[in-house]
Design a protein around this motif. Structure first.
Motif, PDB file in Angstrom:
ATOM      1  N   ARG A  63      13.553   4.770   7.386  1.00 39.81           N
ATOM      2  CA  ARG A  63      12.287   5.213   7.945  1.00 39.81           C
ATOM      3  C   ARG A  63      11.176   4.315   7.417  1.00 39.81           C
ATOM      4  N   SER A  64      10.279   3.928   8.300  1.00 33.39           N
ATOM      5  CA  SER A  64       9.137   3.105   7.916  1.00 33.39           C
ATOM      6  C   SER A  64       7.916   3.631   8.649  1.00 33.39           C
ATOM      7  N   TRP A  65       6.979   4.197   7.893  1.00 30.60           N
ATOM      8  CA  TRP A  65       5.764   4.770   8.470  1.00 30.60           C
ATOM      9  C   TRP A  65       4.576   3.885   8.128  1.00 30.60           C
ATOM     10  N   HIS A  66       3.741   3.634   9.125  1.00 31.36           N
ATOM     11  CA  HIS A  66       2.583   2.754   8.968  1.00 31.36           C
ATOM     12  C   HIS A  66       1.324   3.514   9.372  1.00 31.36           C
ATOM     13  N   ARG A  67       0.262   3.331   8.590  1.00 33.41           N
ATOM     14  CA  ARG A  67      -1.015   3.985   8.857  1.00 33.41           C
ATOM     15  C   ARG A  67      -2.133   2.940   8.842  1.00 33.41           C
ATOM     16  N   ASN A  68      -3.027   3.020   9.817  1.00 38.39           N
ATOM     17  CA  ASN A  68      -4.122   2.051   9.936  1.00 38.39           C
ATOM     18  C   ASN A  68      -5.463   2.765  10.000  1.00 38.39           C
ATOM     19  N   LEU A  69      -6.426   2.243   9.213  1.00 37.77           N
ATOM     20  CA  LEU A  69      -7.807   2.713   9.256  1.00 37.77           C
ATOM     21  C   LEU A  69      -8.702   1.520   8.975  1.00 37.77           C
ATOM     22  N   ASP A  70      -9.550   1.177   9.944  1.00 38.04           N
ATOM     23  CA  ASP A  70     -10.425  -0.003   9.830  1.00 38.04           C
ATOM     24  C   ASP A  70      -9.557  -1.236   9.553  1.00 38.04           C
ATOM     25  N   ASP A  71      -9.830  -1.958   8.462  1.00 42.52           N
ATOM     26  CA  ASP A  71      -9.082  -3.188   8.189  1.00 42.52           C
ATOM     27  C   ASP A  71      -7.844  -2.947   7.338  1.00 42.52           C
ATOM     28  N   TRP A  72      -7.601  -1.697   6.935  1.00 41.19           N
ATOM     29  CA  TRP A  72      -6.487  -1.387   6.052  1.00 41.19           C
ATOM     30  C   TRP A  72      -5.261  -0.918   6.822  1.00 41.19           C
ATOM     31  N   VAL A  73      -4.088  -1.352   6.376  1.00 36.05           N
ATOM     32  CA  VAL A  73      -2.811  -0.829   6.852  1.00 36.05           C
ATOM     33  C   VAL A  73      -1.980  -0.482   5.624  1.00 36.05           C
ATOM     34  N   VAL A  74      -1.453   0.728   5.605  1.00 40.77           N
ATOM     35  CA  VAL A  74      -0.574   1.182   4.527  1.00 40.77           C
ATOM     36  C   VAL A  74       0.795   1.482   5.119  1.00 40.77           C
ATOM     37  N   CYS A  75       1.856   0.952   4.497  1.00 37.69           N
ATOM     38  CA  CYS A  75       3.221   1.111   4.993  1.00 37.69           C
ATOM     39  C   CYS A  75       4.083   1.719   3.893  1.00 37.69           C
ATOM     40  N   LEU A  76       4.933   2.665   4.273  1.00 39.79           N
ATOM     41  CA  LEU A  76       5.851   3.287   3.330  1.00 39.79           C
ATOM     42  C   LEU A  76       7.221   3.371   3.984  1.00 39.79           C
TER      43      LEU A  76
ATOM     44  N   ALA B  66      -5.210  -5.445   8.563  1.00 34.90           N
ATOM     45  CA  ALA B  66      -4.764  -5.167   9.928  1.00 34.90           C
ATOM     46  C   ALA B  66      -4.405  -6.446  10.679  1.00 34.90           C
ATOM     47  N   ASP B  67      -5.018  -7.578  10.306  1.00 35.07           N
ATOM     48  CA  ASP B  67      -4.699  -8.847  10.959  1.00 35.07           C
ATOM     49  C   ASP B  67      -3.251  -9.264  10.733  1.00 35.07           C
ATOM     50  N   ASP B  68      -2.653  -8.794   9.642  1.00 37.95           N
ATOM     51  CA  ASP B  68      -1.281  -9.178   9.309  1.00 37.95           C
ATOM     52  C   ASP B  68      -0.262  -8.099   9.646  1.00 37.95           C
ATOM     53  N   TRP B  69      -0.715  -7.047  10.310  1.00 38.71           N
ATOM     54  CA  TRP B  69       0.168  -5.907  10.573  1.00 38.71           C
ATOM     55  C   TRP B  69       1.368  -6.315  11.431  1.00 38.71           C
ATOM     56  N   TRP B  70       1.153  -7.215  12.387  1.00 37.40           N
ATOM     57  CA  TRP B  70       2.237  -7.576  13.300  1.00 37.40           C
ATOM     58  C   TRP B  70       3.416  -8.174  12.532  1.00 37.40           C
ATOM     59  N   LEU B  71       3.157  -8.852  11.424  1.00 32.74           N
ATOM     60  CA  LEU B  71       4.249  -9.404  10.623  1.00 32.74           C
ATOM     61  C   LEU B  71       5.096  -8.289  10.015  1.00 32.74           C
ATOM     62  N   GLU B  72       4.443  -7.249   9.548  1.00 33.66           N
ATOM     63  CA  GLU B  72       5.158  -6.127   8.927  1.00 33.66           C
ATOM     64  C   GLU B  72       5.967  -5.353   9.960  1.00 33.66           C
ATOM     65  N   LEU B  73       5.429  -5.205  11.172  1.00 40.62           N
ATOM     66  CA  LEU B  73       6.161  -4.499  12.229  1.00 40.62           C
ATOM     67  C   LEU B  73       7.392  -5.285  12.654  1.00 40.62           C
ATOM     68  N   GLY B  74       7.258  -6.599  12.777  1.00 42.28           N
ATOM     69  CA  GLY B  74       8.413  -7.419  13.111  1.00 42.28           C
ATOM     70  C   GLY B  74       9.462  -7.379  12.019  1.00 42.28           C
ATOM     71  N   ARG B  75       9.025  -7.353  10.774  1.00 39.75           N
ATOM     72  CA  ARG B  75       9.952  -7.276   9.648  1.00 39.75           C
ATOM     73  C   ARG B  75      10.753  -5.974   9.688  1.00 39.75           C
ATOM     74  N   ALA B  76      10.110  -4.890  10.119  1.00 37.53           N
ATOM     75  CA  ALA B  76      10.774  -3.590  10.153  1.00 37.53           C
ATOM     76  C   ALA B  76      11.940  -3.566  11.134  1.00 37.53           C
ATOM     77  N   ALA B  77      11.918  -4.430  12.150  1.00 40.28           N
ATOM     78  CA  ALA B  77      12.971  -4.436  13.170  1.00 40.28           C
ATOM     79  C   ALA B  77      14.046  -5.482  12.913  1.00 40.28           C
ATOM     80  N   TRP B  78      13.913  -6.242  11.819  1.00 41.97           N
ATOM     81  CA  TRP B  78      14.878  -7.312  11.583  1.00 41.97           C
ATOM     82  C   TRP B  78      16.153  -6.755  10.951  1.00 41.97           C
ATOM     83  N   VAL B  79      17.299  -7.129  11.534  1.00 46.37           N
ATOM     84  CA  VAL B  79      18.609  -6.743  11.021  1.00 46.37           C
ATOM     85  C   VAL B  79      19.509  -7.972  11.054  1.00 46.37           C
TER      86      VAL B  79
END
Length: 321
Positions: free
Chosen positions: A133-146, A161-174
């Motif tokens: 499980r990977s949950w992501h939360r965004n508020l203004d310029d901040w993104v927190v992932c757990l 938030a500018d780098d969020w797309w990298l973290e989302l892509g990482r979450a799908a890598w297998v």
């Protein structure tokens, strides 16, 4: 004298407010941080969640709304409080027994996000099945992932938030080389459009090992399945191919990704969008429902991990409009 940040052309730019960080913490440390901040533990929320969209508004919180107070603590954590505080201090989340500015920001973003993404992935590896499980939360310029795979050890990260797309892509890598074997698996076409009802029916038949029913099921939907290398080159598929593809979709798949995008519209109403992907030995395929000539259809299309941020961004735009 304050520092001035310049871009490549020498123009002054506003410095980033978020210094990215990634730390590994036991659940007890996250519970401790939340307790000191007077809010519910993010780890507890992830563990007790059923993965449904019930209580969507509660999970989103509201901009400017104070987080609900934490429930009274139950059993004492196994690790001594001093050890937990030392871990949190080393992570930059705690200082002198109180959350730091970063620690407070992490808790605030988590409990009152403007946009949330919750990903759940179930993968069959050679060593067994793994649920992440990977949950992501965004508020203004901040993104927190757990993220967690066992509910005991968590990876906590915060970033711009500018780098969020990298973290989302990482979450799908297998690493597909680590997947459990699948006999007789052949590559699917790049794009397949088929009946949603047929997909559900053949999937149920394969699960029950009623393979003798597949030919009749496919013949009931003759001519409805299209396939090709891309959306502009789809052609009607033969029933024999359709039967083989539908059997593979159930028997050769080795993972599933479910992602929910949650936000509030301009009128303040909570809304959600869903992304569903299926994993094979040659990579991911998305499942996208649509309508064709009054029929419920599904498009099965090859995807790369880097395609996930784009798909989620489209849904985010829809639910916030």
């Amino acid at each position: 004298m304050s520092a001035v940040l310049l871009d490549a052309e020498g123009n002054e730019v506003e410095p980033r407010r978020v210094t990215p960080r990634r730390v590994r913490l036991p659940r007890a440390a996250l519970d401790r941080l939340a307790g000191l901040g007077g809010v519910p533990s993010p780890a507890e929320q992830m563990i007790v969640s059923s993965g449904s969209l019930d209580g969507l508004g509660d999970r989103l919180g509201a901009l400017g709304q104070e987080p609900a107070p934490a429930e009274p603590p139950g059993d004492e954590p196994a690790a001594p409080v001093e050890d937990l505080d030392a871990l949190l201090t080393a992570a930059g989340l705690l200082d002198d027994g109180a959350p730091t500015a970063e620690g407070g920001a992490v808790l605030t973003v988590w409990h009152s996000p403007a946009l949330a993404v919750e990903l759940e992935m179930l993968v069959s590896l050679a060593r067994g099945r793994v649920r992440v499980r990977s949950w992501h939360r965004n508020l203004d310029d901040w993104v927190v992932c757990l993220s967690t795979a066992d509910g005991t050890t968590f990876e906590l990260s915060w970033l711009s938030a500018d780098d969020w797309w990298l973290e989302l892509g990482r979450a799908a890598w297998v690493d597909t080389r680590t997947l459990a074997s699948a006999s007789g698996a052949e590559p699917l076409p790049e794009v397949v459009e088929t009946s949603w009802d047929l997909l559900l029916a053949t999937g149920e038949a394969v699960q029950r090992r009623r393979f003798e029913l597949l030919d009749q099921m496919v013949s009931d939907y003759t001519g409805m399945t299209l396939a090709g290398p891309d959306l502009d080159s789809l052609e009607t598929a033969d029933d024999g191919d359709v039967r083989r593809w539908h059997e593979q979709l159930e028997s050769a798949s080795r993972g599933r990704l479910h992602a929910a995008v949650m936000a509030r519209s301009e009128r303040g109403r909570p809304g959600a969008g869903i992304v569903e992907w299926v994993l094979f030995h040659d990579g991911w395929r998305s499942l996208t429902p649509f309508r064709r000539d009054g029929w419920n259809m599904v498009r099965i299309e090859r995807q790369e991990p880097t395609d996930l941020p784009r798909a989620l961004a489209v849904l985010a735009a829809e639910v916030t409009s």
